[in-house]
Design a protein around this motif. Sequence first.
Motif, PDB file in Angstrom:
ATOM      1  N   ILE A  52       3.540  48.226  34.757  1.00  0.00           N
ATOM      2  CA  ILE A  52       3.852  46.702  34.702  1.00  0.00           C
ATOM      3  C   ILE A  52       4.904  46.571  36.002  1.00  0.00           C
ATOM      4  N   ALA A  53       5.108  46.780  37.062  1.00  0.00           N
ATOM      5  CA  ALA A  53       5.048  46.165  37.993  1.00  0.00           C
ATOM      6  C   ALA A  53       3.929  46.492  39.059  1.00  0.00           C
ATOM      7  N   TYR A  55       1.645  43.532  37.837  1.00  0.00           N
ATOM      8  CA  TYR A  55       2.513  42.056  37.818  1.00  0.00           C
ATOM      9  C   TYR A  55       1.996  41.150  40.091  1.00  0.00           C
ATOM     10  N   ASP A  56       2.092  42.449  40.391  1.00  0.00           N
ATOM     11  CA  ASP A  56       1.939  42.515  41.598  1.00  0.00           C
ATOM     12  C   ASP A  56       0.793  42.519  41.895  1.00  0.00           C
ATOM     13  N   ALA A  57      -0.106  42.946  41.208  1.00  0.00           N
ATOM     14  CA  ALA A  57      -2.388  43.098  41.235  1.00  0.00           C
ATOM     15  C   ALA A  57      -2.294  41.263  41.047  1.00  0.00           C
ATOM     16  N   TYR A  58      -1.861  40.956  40.316  1.00  0.00           N
ATOM     17  CA  TYR A  58      -1.689  39.405  39.530  1.00  0.00           C
ATOM     18  C   TYR A  58      -1.270  38.485  40.688  1.00  0.00           C
ATOM     19  N   ALA A  59       0.381  38.542  41.659  1.00  0.00           N
ATOM     20  CA  ALA A  59       0.441  37.695  42.521  1.00  0.00           C
ATOM     21  C   ALA A  59      -0.641  37.942  44.169  1.00  0.00           C
ATOM     22  N   THR A  60      -1.138  39.459  44.190  1.00  0.00           N
ATOM     23  CA  THR A  60      -2.122  39.193  45.227  1.00  0.00           C
ATOM     24  C   THR A  60      -2.745  38.748  45.092  1.00  0.00           C
ATOM     25  N   CYS A 102      11.672  42.739  35.617  1.00  0.00           N
ATOM     26  CA  CYS A 102      11.926  42.454  36.234  1.00  0.00           C
ATOM     27  C   CYS A 102      12.470  42.556  37.233  1.00  0.00           C
ATOM     28  N   GLN A 103      13.817  42.772  36.889  1.00  0.00           N
ATOM     29  CA  GLN A 103      14.339  43.520  38.056  1.00  0.00           C
ATOM     30  C   GLN A 103      13.838  44.638  38.495  1.00  0.00           C
ATOM     31  N   GLU A 104      13.258  45.592  38.058  1.00  0.00           N
ATOM     32  CA  GLU A 104      13.328  46.628  39.108  1.00  0.00           C
ATOM     33  C   GLU A 104      11.798  46.683  39.910  1.00  0.00           C
ATOM     34  N   MET A 105      10.931  45.583  39.538  1.00  0.00           N
ATOM     35  CA  MET A 105       9.932  45.222  40.577  1.00  0.00           C
ATOM     36  C   MET A 105      10.513  45.145  41.646  1.00  0.00           C
ATOM     37  N   TRP A 106       9.692  45.286  42.690  1.00  0.00           N
ATOM     38  CA  TRP A 106       9.730  45.295  44.008  1.00  0.00           C
ATOM     39  C   TRP A 106       9.809  44.259  44.849  1.00  0.00           C
ATOM     40  N   PHE A 107       9.293  43.118  43.735  1.00  0.00           N
ATOM     41  CA  PHE A 107       8.983  41.685  44.269  1.00  0.00           C
ATOM     42  C   PHE A 107       8.745  41.260  43.106  1.00  0.00           C
ATOM     43  N   GLU A 108       9.670  39.486  43.233  1.00  0.00           N
ATOM     44  CA  GLU A 108      10.133  38.916  41.962  1.00  0.00           C
ATOM     45  C   GLU A 108       8.664  38.041  41.522  1.00  0.00           C
ATOM     46  N   PRO A 109       8.572  37.968  40.085  1.00  0.00           N
ATOM     47  CA  PRO A 109       6.893  37.701  39.387  1.00  0.00           C
ATOM     48  C   PRO A 109       7.562  36.146  39.660  1.00  0.00           C
ATOM     49  N   LEU A 110       5.904  35.718  39.468  1.00  0.00           N
ATOM     50  CA  LEU A 110       5.405  34.692  40.122  1.00  0.00           C
ATOM     51  C   LEU A 110       6.456  34.078  38.562  1.00  0.00           C
ATOM     52  N   ALA A 138      12.704  31.484  37.954  1.00  0.00           N
ATOM     53  CA  ALA A 138      13.420  32.149  39.368  1.00  0.00           C
ATOM     54  C   ALA A 138      14.756  32.572  38.826  1.00  0.00           C
ATOM     55  N   GLY A 139      14.742  33.751  39.772  1.00  0.00           N
ATOM     56  CA  GLY A 139      15.768  34.650  39.758  1.00  0.00           C
ATOM     57  C   GLY A 139      15.619  35.797  38.794  1.00  0.00           C
TER      58      GLY A 139
END
Length: 390
Positions: free
Chosen positions: A219-220, A223-228, A248-256, A356-357
Amino acid sequence: MRGVDELQESYRLEGTWPVGILFSRSGITAISEISQLQGTLLAISEINLAGGVLGKPISPLILDPASDPQRYAQFASSLLMDRGVTNIFGCSASYSRKAVIPVIERRGGLLWYSIGYEGFEYSSNIIYTGPAPNQLHLPLAEYLFPRYGRKLMCVGTDYLFPRESNRIMQDLVSEIGGSIVGEHYLPFNAQRDAFSNIVKEARALGADVIFSTVVGPGIAALYDAYATENLDPSVMPIASLTTNETHCQEMWFEPLPGHIVSAPYFETVGSPRNSNFVANYHQRFGAKRPTDACAEAAYFTVLLFARALERAGTLDPERLRAEVLGLEISAPQGVVMVDPDNSHTYLWPRIGMTEAGRKFRVVAEFKQAMKPDPYLMNYVGLGRINHVQG
């Protein structure tokens, strides 16, 4: 894990109501199953602090199948045959439920299964408290198609739930003249590069939505690939049946902001009942551990069990099943009821949007709890579901 050890040490048979807990604290599905475990433990603790059921505490025996289907089956058999247990709370991914069903049915136990799944199943030895396809897939389609478009790129983890979910979405999108522009299944441990190729393909093929049934650590990565790729969720969002606040909390970035999720529950549901649940959950497991749909369903499942147990006065599965069918309780998502027609549960479909958050804003919800229809027998077509607000 905080909250497990003290209950684990209390397991005993005499003078208690013993139950089995079969959620993974390790392995590829641990993120969701830890939420389920924590929701289960919170409910048991609250019930025991209030005096238990008929004056006796619920005594959980907690086992970690480590996301291994063979261990689910082995542990379920051990609980039923060797540990004096007749009721098990557990399983998450469909492969774990499928592994346990033959054991439960052969040994006459009762499995309390609290997560959304692909439907098209019935066992008299299971109480299904997670959403059925009409409560999960249909509301998502109803929300997406008029707002974003009818061309879907499907990406999922390679097992039963994603494949069956995509079959359902294929039927829905074909009905309105849309199309599936691509369909991909990746292993549980797929990395960002694999998802990047799919996201690029979605953009090249003009997809309107990336429909995700990815689970676990993938999952992370998605979403990381999408943001990139610098894409805009307001134009082509990820729309998921499996992402939640804990992911979302466990991701190393905040999803858009702007990605979409279909679920009966989000932490931001506005009600005094939910506010109390969230506060108690954070107090027990820490402020950094959000509530999510997995935790909430597992929590109210134990409340249903306790109410049925109070009425039955016994852990006998047949007696408990008879008492829980038609039983109604107040859950954080709203009032829920086990449907006597099919052993699934009336739930409150909602659509959440990332903001956000690392939270979700509820952008659509049904006016009343929806009857479960696991076989989609009463489905009458898109445009006929008329309870969505927002």
